[in-house]
Design an enzyme around this catalytic site. Structure first.
Site, PDB file in Angstrom:
ATOM      1  N   GLU A 170      -4.910   2.149   2.780  1.00 28.86           N
ATOM      2  CA  GLU A 170      -4.913   0.976   3.662  1.00 28.86           C
ATOM      3  C   GLU A 170      -5.078   1.384   5.118  1.00 28.86           C
ATOM      4  OE1 GLU A 170      -3.064  -2.198   6.265  1.00 28.86           O
ATOM      5  OE2 GLU A 170      -2.562  -0.067   6.066  1.00 28.86           O
ATOM      6  N   GLU A 171      -4.418   2.475   5.510  1.00 37.78           N
ATOM      7  CA  GLU A 171      -4.361   2.851   6.918  1.00 37.78           C
ATOM      8  C   GLU A 171      -5.704   3.327   7.479  1.00 37.78           C
ATOM      9  OE1 GLU A 171      -2.052   2.066   8.734  1.00 37.78           O
ATOM     10  OE2 GLU A 171      -0.173   2.043   7.590  1.00 37.78           O
ATOM     11  N   HIS A 189       0.830  -1.211   0.000  1.00 41.07           N
ATOM     12  CA  HIS A 189       0.000   0.000   0.000  1.00 41.07           C
ATOM     13  C   HIS A 189       0.861   1.256   0.000  1.00 41.07           C
ATOM     14  CE1 HIS A 189       0.169   1.085   4.389  1.00 41.07           C
ATOM     15  NE2 HIS A 189       0.119  -0.209   4.619  1.00 41.07           N
ATOM     16  N   ASP A 201       6.013   1.454   6.588  1.00 43.45           N
ATOM     17  CA  ASP A 201       4.624   1.006   6.507  1.00 43.45           C
ATOM     18  C   ASP A 201       3.887   1.943   5.544  1.00 43.45           C
ATOM     19  OD1 ASP A 201       2.114  -0.022   6.916  1.00 43.45           O
ATOM     20  OD2 ASP A 201       1.988   0.551   9.031  1.00 43.45           O
ATOM     21  N   HIS A 247       4.354   3.128  12.745  1.00 38.24           N
ATOM     22  CA  HIS A 247       3.398   4.177  13.114  1.00 38.24           C
ATOM     23  C   HIS A 247       4.061   5.217  14.021  1.00 38.24           C
ATOM     24  CE1 HIS A 247      -0.650   2.366  11.731  1.00 38.24           C
ATOM     25  NE2 HIS A 247       0.345   1.810  11.059  1.00 38.24           N
ATOM     26  N   ASP A 276       3.446  -6.341   3.583  1.00 39.00           N
ATOM     27  CA  ASP A 276       3.319  -5.219   4.511  1.00 39.00           C
ATOM     28  C   ASP A 276       4.393  -5.361   5.581  1.00 39.00           C
ATOM     29  OD1 ASP A 276       2.226  -3.013   5.972  1.00 39.00           O
ATOM     30  OD2 ASP A 276       0.198  -3.572   5.367  1.00 39.00           O
TER      31      ASP A 276
END
Length: 361
Positions: free
Chosen positions: A214-215, A68, A182, A325, A237
């Protein structure tokens, strides 16, 4: 200083690019630049996911390899009278990693640098020092003196603010530190899978996908998979690395450098057993290292892929990554290269007979 080889240059460009959910254009352009030379055609879906097609046997099964494009970040929600910016988090954030961090606001007039404001400890009470600040109470300081000045610089509500961090090769040159692993590492895997298939006959049609959004709910994987209707789907991922102080083996087992993670279970999907067995059998046969992972508190694009149309056998293959994150995450180059190698070897085995056996057994 480490010499930047072609792979590191690609990884730097992918991670440096700015792109939160709904604003992935810059990242898509970088991915297209690198994947187009190995694709028969490159298209997009209606939301902006990139779809690169590479045909081996046009009559063979269709295989999707999906990373992604988007990263976690922020969206400006308002500008106050003094020129400070309020924001909405886009994707999952733990507020403790946000304060005093540098961000880049992408405006129609160009990039504007900001910092997420914080109070010095000197003016905090003992109790306040112990409590995390809620993200709703944070703001971004761009050095503006008024709303009008911020607007003059091009800042508007809806603009994205992205963590700022420079791609860095660590002293151990296998360790790579960057923002947005990510999931730019998933995009890189999709690129390299198509690159390696250039020299190989494969009994299928492979799609390297850079999915959007995606997030915020695995959205681009849903639309891109619906567009191509694959027979088999892989989500690539990041996963959790459990090899830092304070993380117990009950929370996360995987270690950086010990191979890609085969995700057994997460909040979005129970992995397809037949596909999982083919992947691990292939890895065992070729001595490609791998680790098992389960993530009951998170999901991947495989959660959307497997529910497309009548259902798609799917599996998430992830890279153990520290500090996801946040502004800077770390992964191991060997895990990335072994993930590419494993997926390419599995694709070589995914002829029609094998796909039918996986699907209908």
């Amino acid at each position: 200083m480490t010499k930047m080889d072609d792979t590191l240059t690609m990884l730097k460009e992918l991670t440096d690019a700015k792109g939160i959910a709904g604003n992935e254009r810059e990242v898509r352009k970088v991915m297209e630049k690198y994947i187009a030379p190995f694709a028969d055609e490159v298209t997009t879906d209606g939301l902006g996911s990139l779809i690169a097609k590479k045909a081996g046997n046009e009559d063979g099964p269709k295989i999707a390899v999906t990373g992604h494009l988007d990263e976690v970040g922020f969206m400006i929600s308002q500008i106050d009278d003094k020129g400070f910016l309020r924001f909405q988090t886009v994707g999952g954030w733990w507020s403790q990693v946000m304060l005093a961090q540098r961000v880049t606001i992408a405006t129609r007039k160009g990039d504007v640098t900001g910092v997420i404001g914080s109070k010095p400890p000197h003016i905090l009470s003992a109790d306040a020092r112990k409590k995390p600040v809620d993200s709703k109470d944070m703001f971004i300081d761009i050095g503006a003196s008024s709303r009008e000045e911020a607007e003059e610089w091009g800042v508007r509500p809806g603009d994205m603010a992205v963590p700022y961090f420079e791609f860095t090769v660590m002293n151990n040159e296998k360790m790579l530190l960057a923002k947005a692993w990510d999931n730019r590492i998933g995009c890189a895997i999709a690129i390299d899978v198509l690159r390696q298939l250039q020299e190989i006959d494969h009994p299928n049609v492979v799609y390297g996908i850079g999915a959007v959004q995606e997030e915020v709910g695995l959205r681009g994987a849903k639309t891109s998979t619906f567009q191509i209707k694959p027979d088999i789907g892989f989500a690539v991922d990041v996963g959790i690395a459990g090899d830092t102080p304070g993380v117990t083996s009950k929370e996360a087992l995987s270690k950086m450098g010990e191979g890609p993670q085969i995700v057994l279970y997460d909040a979005s999907m129970v992995s397809h057993k037949g596909l999982r067995d083919l992947v691990t059998d292939t890895a065992d046969e070729l001595n490609i290292p791998y680790q098992y992972e389960s993530m009951p508190g998170g999901g991947t694009d495989a959660g959307s892929i497997h529910l497309t149309a009548n259902g798609v056998p799917a599996l998430a293959i992830t890279i153990a990554t520290r500090y996801i994150h946040s502004h800077a995450a770390m992964l191991h180059r060997d895990d990335y290269e072994n993930a590419v190698k494993l997926i390419v070897e599995v694709i070589k085995r995914l002829d029609r007979e094998t796909v039918d056996r996986i699907t209908f057994d």
